[in-house]
Design an enzyme around this catalytic site. Structure first.
Site, PDB file in Angstrom:
ATOM      1  N   HIS A   1      39.351  43.108  42.346  1.00 22.33           N
ATOM      2  CA  HIS A   1      38.425  42.093  42.243  1.00 22.33           C
ATOM      3  C   HIS A   1      37.688  42.084  41.135  1.00 22.33           C
ATOM      4  O   HIS A   1      36.794  41.300  40.817  1.00 22.33           O
ATOM      5  CB  HIS A   1      37.525  41.776  43.368  1.00 22.33           C
ATOM      6  CG  HIS A   1      37.208  40.492  43.820  1.00 22.33           C
ATOM      7  ND1 HIS A   1      35.953  39.904  43.618  1.00 22.33           N
ATOM      8  CD2 HIS A   1      37.676  39.529  44.611  1.00 22.33           C
ATOM      9  CE1 HIS A   1      35.725  38.906  44.043  1.00 22.33           C
ATOM     10  NE2 HIS A   1      37.040  38.293  44.521  1.00 22.33           N
TER      11      HIS A   1
ATOM     12  N   ASP B   1      28.219  38.514  48.627  1.00 25.72           N
ATOM     13  CA  ASP B   1      28.732  37.418  49.321  1.00 25.72           C
ATOM     14  C   ASP B   1      30.070  37.484  49.807  1.00 25.72           C
ATOM     15  O   ASP B   1      30.088  36.694  50.671  1.00 25.72           O
ATOM     16  CB  ASP B   1      28.349  36.347  48.322  1.00 25.72           C
ATOM     17  CG  ASP B   1      27.113  36.091  47.834  1.00 25.72           C
ATOM     18  OD1 ASP B   1      25.970  36.397  48.753  1.00 25.72           O
ATOM     19  OD2 ASP B   1      26.552  35.554  46.938  1.00 25.72           O
TER      20      ASP B   1
ATOM     21  N   GLU C   1      18.916  33.399  48.576  1.00 27.52           N
ATOM     22  CA  GLU C   1      19.616  33.173  47.270  1.00 27.52           C
ATOM     23  C   GLU C   1      19.438  31.787  46.634  1.00 27.52           C
ATOM     24  O   GLU C   1      18.598  31.113  47.591  1.00 27.52           O
ATOM     25  CB  GLU C   1      21.083  33.515  47.634  1.00 27.52           C
ATOM     26  CG  GLU C   1      21.763  34.887  47.647  1.00 27.52           C
ATOM     27  CD  GLU C   1      23.094  35.076  47.542  1.00 27.52           C
ATOM     28  OE1 GLU C   1      23.643  34.230  47.195  1.00 27.52           O
ATOM     29  OE2 GLU C   1      23.739  36.253  47.735  1.00 27.52           O
TER      30      GLU C   1
END
Length: 557
Positions: free
Chosen positions: A103, A169, A283
């Site tokens: 990732h 997240d 956030e």
């Protein structure tokens, strides 16, 4: 012999040309000093077929490509140690890069002409290692293999009524991968990043040693590896702090057209006076332009009527940008009757646009895995497997309004991005400066995480609208603006093209320590070469000078 196995044999045999020792058979419980590359069957675990190496030659970013000579699939952590010893036995060691889910965005998990370690292979086929997530309720922690996905850690710990305190997240990434960077999310304002919630690590260093470390035992390695970008060792186990898990979440978004009120309220929510009685997660995001072209992730939260109201807000106020605070308040059976009252009390202290409050009730798992569900939608639509030129920055609190004016309302004023722009504050005192991870310089107690998480959905080759070339130019302009204005930001998930860039990244106070730790734990610079921080040539020069453990040798090289 099958062709793929023959290729493996031929390539690895060339690596073994200088290995002259053989030893007695061993099992996976033996220490590094008695490990033998043959007894651990290293050769059979290196795969060189086309499909395997091609899969390991790119990452989530789809910007950088680097083909390895092979992919290593370990069964035991000791296999990784044996692979590193094999590399070091060569006149010119080959690079080794651990890869979880790939990732990274700029080739950080790639190893051109080296060996990529397929970390998810760990434990497969061995009854002692099949289950590499172990919850210890009495100690309030979980031992998780570095290759384990956070989503699997979540499901396993919830069986016991507990969960880690801080989440990224996106949960379908590995424990070792996030701890090598820092691991930030909406709970970090209260508990710090994920690296601030680790008790202990098992690490295989760049010298092949298998070492357990903590703040008390082998602390230099412990703090180096946490946020260390894979430069000092490969995480094979992490002991992570837990807390009692809630059952449900009041999930809230609040809309603002005034950046001053938006940042003031965010800072209030993470302050000591509000954080203990307010949101458990904070956030924020920026919606550019008046189009409110909501991405897939947002559409699962806002209804059509919500979007219509937000569009009216942008038109009526003439706002170039709309800002959202995203908050979450956890609750369970014991607090279900009081959570709404608590939420009302918090909202009364905030200055969002009147009426622009949007509330959803969700299960704890549904909330934490929200991005994972949206990823499946994007994948199905063919919108996931595209270039992702992400830029993540840590910006000092005192300069966030300057950044907003220069980047959001300046450089990106006419942009119509596909993706997200995140912006939320964190408390610096929740970060441990002994760790390799960096935060903005200076004594400010609060800094902002800003993420330009955009996808090149247009013609990437021609550089058209939303193409890769355009997004790269905008990212470069944002970085130039920060440098020109002296904003003092630091990159998170960093990428720098030069050694000087990395030295500035770590800063004058931390760089010498980073260089000294590299010399100690990976003196041949074989680990995670895709980061581009240290080169084997530089390390060899320092070694030849007889200063393998001297930071000055690296700085002068």
């Amino acid at each position: 012999m099958p062709r793929s196995r023959l290729a493996t044999f031929l390539i690895v045999t060339s690596f073994l040309s200088t290995v002259t020792y053989l030893g007695a058979p061993v099992d996976g419980t033996l220490t590094t000093s008695s490990t033998n590359v043959f007894s651990l069957d290293v050769l059979s675990k290196i795969h060189t077929d086309y499909d395997t190496t091609m899969e390991a030659s790119s990452d989530f970013g789809h910007i950088v490509a680097a083909t390895p000579n092979g992919v290593f699939r370990p069964t035991f952590p000791a296999d990784i140690s044996a692979l590193i010893h094999l590399s070091l036995s060569q006149p010119t060691p080959f690079a080794v890069a651990p890869r979880g889910k790939g990732h990274s965005s700029r080739g950080q998990a790639l190893a051109s002409n080296g060996i990529v370690i397929d970390m998810p292979a760990l434990g497969h086929g061995d009854h002692h290692l099949d289950h590499r997530i172990n919850v210890l309720v009495d100690g309030m922690y979980v031992d998780a293999g570095g290759e384990q996905l956070w989503i699997d850690v979540l499901h396993e710990t919830l069986k016991f009524g507990f969960a880690p305190r801080v989440w990224t997240d996106y949960l379908h990434i590995t424990v070792g991968g996030t701890l090598s960077n820092a691991g930030i999310g909406g709970q970090a304002f209260r508990h710090g990043p994920q690296i601030s919630n680790v008790h202990e690590l098992d690490v295989v260093t760049g010298t092949g040693e298998m070492i357990s470390c903590s703040a008390e035992v082998n602390p230099d390695l412990f703090f180096a590896v946490l946020g260390g970008l894979g430069q000092f060792g490969i995480i094979t186990r992490a002991r992570i702090r837990l807390e009692p898990a809630p059952k449900r979440v009041k999930w809230v978004r609040l809309a603002y057209s005034d950046v001053h009120l938006f940042t003031k309220d965010q800072e209030l929510l993470i302050s000591n006076q509000a954080s203990r009685s307010g949101f458990d997660y904070v956030e924020g995001r920026v919606q550019l332009n008046r189009t409110l072209m909501e991405n897939r992730r947002s559409s699962s939260f806002f209804s059509a009527s919500d979007l219509a109201r937000l569009t009216d807000l942008a038109i009526k106020t003439g706002s170039i940008t709309i800002y959202y605070i995203e908050g979450a308040m956890y609750y369970d059976d014991n607090t279900v009757t009081s959570v709404d009252q608590k939420l009302v009390a918090v909202l009364e202290e905030l200055s969002f646009v009147p009426g622009m409050v949007f509330i959803r009730d969700a299960s704890y798992v549904e909330f934490l895995d929200r991005v994972g569900r949206e990823k499946q939608k994007l994948w199905s639509a063919g919108a996931w497997d595209v270039p992702h030129p992400w830029l993540n920055l840590f910006v000092p609190k005192s300069r966030i309004l300057d950044f907003d004016a220069g980047v959001f309302k300046g450089i990106l004023r006419h942009a119509n991005p596909v993706g997200l722009i995140l912006i939320y504050p964190m408390n610096k005192d929740k970060w441990d400066e002994r760790m390799t991870a960096v935060t903005p310089p200076g004594d400010e107690e609060v800094f902002y995480a800003v993420g330009l998480l955009r996808s090149a959905a247009g013609d990437a080759g021609a550089g058209g609208e939303n193409g890769l070339e355009q997004l790269e130019r905008e990212n470069a302009a944002a970085l130039d603006f920060c440098d020109r204005e002296g904003i003092g930001c630091r990159q998170y998930l960093p990428h720098h093209a030069s050694r000087e860039g990395w030295m500035r990244h770590f800063g004058a106070a931390k760089w010498p320590r980073v260089a000294e730790l590299k010399a100690r734990f990976d003196p041949r610079a074989i680990l995670s070469p895709g980061q581009g921080i240290f080169s084997p040539v530089t390390m060899a020069a320092a070694s030849a000078a007889g200063e393998r453990h001297s930071a000055s040798a690296f700085i002068a090289s």
